[in-house]
Scaffold this active site. Structure first.
Site, PDB file in Angstrom:
ATOM      1  N   SER A 263      -5.361  -0.399  -3.151  1.00  0.00           N
ATOM      2  CA  SER A 263      -6.357   0.498  -3.735  1.00  0.00           C
ATOM      3  C   SER A 263      -6.095   1.964  -3.389  1.00  0.00           C
ATOM      4  O   SER A 263      -4.993   2.449  -3.604  1.00  0.00           O
ATOM      5  CB  SER A 263      -7.735   0.037  -3.273  1.00  0.00           C
ATOM      6  OG  SER A 263      -8.677   0.439  -4.197  1.00  0.00           O
ATOM      7  N   HIS A 404     -10.822  -7.272  -6.898  1.00  0.00           N
ATOM      8  CA  HIS A 404     -10.140  -6.159  -6.246  1.00  0.00           C
ATOM      9  C   HIS A 404     -10.017  -6.447  -4.746  1.00  0.00           C
ATOM     10  O   HIS A 404     -10.998  -6.331  -4.010  1.00  0.00           O
ATOM     11  CB  HIS A 404     -11.009  -4.915  -6.487  1.00  0.00           C
ATOM     12  CG  HIS A 404     -10.426  -3.648  -5.987  1.00  0.00           C
ATOM     13  ND1 HIS A 404      -9.295  -3.088  -6.520  1.00  0.00           N
ATOM     14  CD2 HIS A 404     -10.808  -2.813  -4.980  1.00  0.00           C
ATOM     15  CE1 HIS A 404      -9.019  -1.964  -5.890  1.00  0.00           C
ATOM     16  NE2 HIS A 404      -9.921  -1.786  -4.934  1.00  0.00           N
TER      17      HIS A 404
HETATM   18  C1  GCU Z   1     -13.065   3.134  -5.658  1.00  0.00           C
HETATM   19  C2  GCU Z   1     -12.229   4.151  -6.357  1.00  0.00           C
HETATM   20  C3  GCU Z   1     -10.812   3.666  -6.596  1.00  0.00           C
HETATM   21  C4  GCU Z   1     -10.206   3.160  -5.311  1.00  0.00           C
HETATM   22  C5  GCU Z   1     -11.120   2.146  -4.690  1.00  0.00           C
HETATM   23  C6  GCU Z   1     -10.683   1.627  -3.322  1.00  0.00           C
HETATM   24  O1  GCU Z   1     -13.317   2.055  -6.486  1.00  0.00           O
HETATM   25  O2  GCU Z   1     -12.871   4.499  -7.545  1.00  0.00           O
HETATM   26  O3  GCU Z   1     -10.009   4.697  -7.126  1.00  0.00           O
HETATM   27  O4  GCU Z   1      -8.932   2.640  -5.542  1.00  0.00           O
HETATM   28  O5  GCU Z   1     -12.397   2.701  -4.503  1.00  0.00           O
HETATM   29  O6  GCU Z   1      -9.967   2.307  -2.615  1.00  0.00           O
HETATM   30  O7  GCU Z   1     -11.107   0.516  -2.971  1.00  0.00           O
END
Ligand code: GCU
Length: 423
Positions: A263, A404
């Site tokens: 992420s 995610h």
């Molecule tokens: C949020 C953000 C993302 C990022 C994520 C994370 O959702 O919008 O861009 O990748 O956090 O780091 O878990």
């Protein structure tokens, strides 16, 4: 007079605050493929004057300009002067993981004038006399969250609150020990002959908008302009600082360090891999917008949204492209291409539409052109692979079931990819 000034400042602060709230509430992500706008990706094998790039030499010339463009317009330019790094302490535990692993905890101090920060690096390594390849990546809530081992130090730095992990008041404590161990399959990684190196990203730069006064930014003074570095560039620099240490570690094969991240930390890993060619492999796990995903698709998270919600992640120049993606002088396939010819893994998850799995895949497909220029095959497929059907060449891609996260399925593929390129 003073009173008037205070009123005006308060007015602007309130307006800014409500704008942010209103924006956050208004934003409805597009998850409809038919509503993805038409776009043209900037050409990879073309100099900025339009001349074609025909050789690796040409590419290398162009690569420096492209890297600079990404820095100036997106991640931010890092100040020139260097900082001092010192190994303060190494604590070793010969029989970690029930005797399977050598554990080291290394305290690195980064220093400039009267400012310093401490990075606490956790290493788990197979017990062997040989130097081993390692995976290096940040964790989100502190090293102690990666394992139940009570000898792992707890960070004193600011951490993001997370009620599920028992983190309140931005302070880490033993309640969160081992809470994210499922993301860190140390035993399996070690049994496969690899080491794992991790540190807490907030040791490098706490993840909130503090006007760049704390973390590694503080070592470089307060002078800033619209191209100055944000937090992703700071985290990338932290990874390179750890690489400086790993280059001299007796247990590590410094030619086989794979930098990875999930992420926002995947965005940092990609930028670190683009800047620092000592990283021999780069792994992006669901890095999404500002990472592997094509910005021009505006699917899921968009530039306007990421810049509003996380104003400290990028250079302020990047905000120029909010709702104006076509004006970007590059797109994220070019970030991936900066990693060529080193092996690159891009991974997505089906339920993680926010990160735009298809945009991540298309980016990997497009970047393959530069791998081919280097005589490599890039990503072997042009069609999005089915779920749980990884495709691996010099670039690899998979999409897995679920949300995610970084899971054992992902790690299995990264280990296979490392076996393919590091053995
Ligand atoms: C949020 C953000 C993302 C990022 C994520 C994370 O959702 O919008 O861009 O990748 O956090 O780091 O878990």
């Amino acid at each position: 007079m003073v009173f008037m000034k205070i009123i005006i400042v308060l007015f602007f602060m309130a307006a800014f605050f409500f704008h942010q709230i209103a924006y956050a509430q208004e934003f409805v992500p597009n998850y409809n493929e038919t509503l993805v706008p038409e776009y043209n990706l900037p050409k990879l094998l073309q100099f900025s004057n339009g001349e074609p790039i025909l050789s690796i030499d040409d590419w290398n010339k162009h690569r420096s300009a492209l890297k600079l463009n990404f820095a100036q317009q997106m991640y931010g330019v890092v100040p020139k002067h260097s900082i001092e790094m010192q190994v303060i302490e190494i604590v070793e535990h010969q029989n970690a993981l029930n005797g399977l692993a050598l554990q080291k905890q290394i305290c690195l101090q980064l220093k400039q004038n009267d400012h310093s920060i401490m990075l606490n690096v956790l290493m788990l390594l197979p017990k062997t006399n040989k130097k081993v390849p390692v995976f290096l990546g940040y964790n989100f809530y502190g090293n102690h969250t990666t394992s139940n081992d009570s000898s792992i130090f707890i960070t004193n730095n600011w951490v993001m609150n997370n009620p599920d992990l028992g983190i309140n008041s931005n302070k880490a404590g033993s309640v969160s020990r081992g809470k994210l161990a499922y993301r860190w399959p140390f035993d399996e990684v070690i049994q496969r002959g690899y080491g794992m190196v991790t540190l807490y990203y907030g040791d490098v730069d706490p993840d909130f908008d503090d006007g760049f006064k704390n973390g590694i930014h503080a070592l470089f003074g307060n002078e800033r302009d619209s191209a100055s570095w944000g937090s992703i560039a700071a985290w990338a620099m932290g990874l390179s600082a750890v690489m400086d240490y790993l280059a001299d570690d007796a247990n590590v094969d410094a030619n086989k360090v794979a930098v990875f991240g999930h992420s926002r930390l995947g965005k940092a890993a990609l930028w670190a891999g683009a800047l620092d060619q000592r990283f021999a492999m780069v792994i992006s796990n669901s890095s999404g917008c500002g990472g592997a995903a094509i910005s021009r698709r505006q699917y899921g998270e968009t530039l306007a949204r990421i810049n509003t919600r996380f104003p400290h992640w990028f250079a302020s120049n990047f905000k120029k492209y909010n709702n104006n993606e076509n004006a970007l002088p590059f797109d994220q396939h070019q970030l991936l291409a900066l990693i060529a010819p080193r092996p690159l893994y891009v991974a997505s998850a089906v339920d993680d539409r926010w990160a735009d799995p298809k945009g991540e895949f298309l980016s990997a497909v497009a970047a393959s052109e530069v791998y081919r220029l280097h005589g490599l095959n890039g990503l072997p497929v042009n069609e999005m692979p089915k779920v749980h059907c990884p495709s691996m060449g010099a670039i690899a891609y998979h999409i897995r079931e679920g949300k995610h996260d970084i899971l054992w399925y992902d790690w299995q593929q990264y280990l296979n990819f490392a076996d393919m390129h590091f053995r």
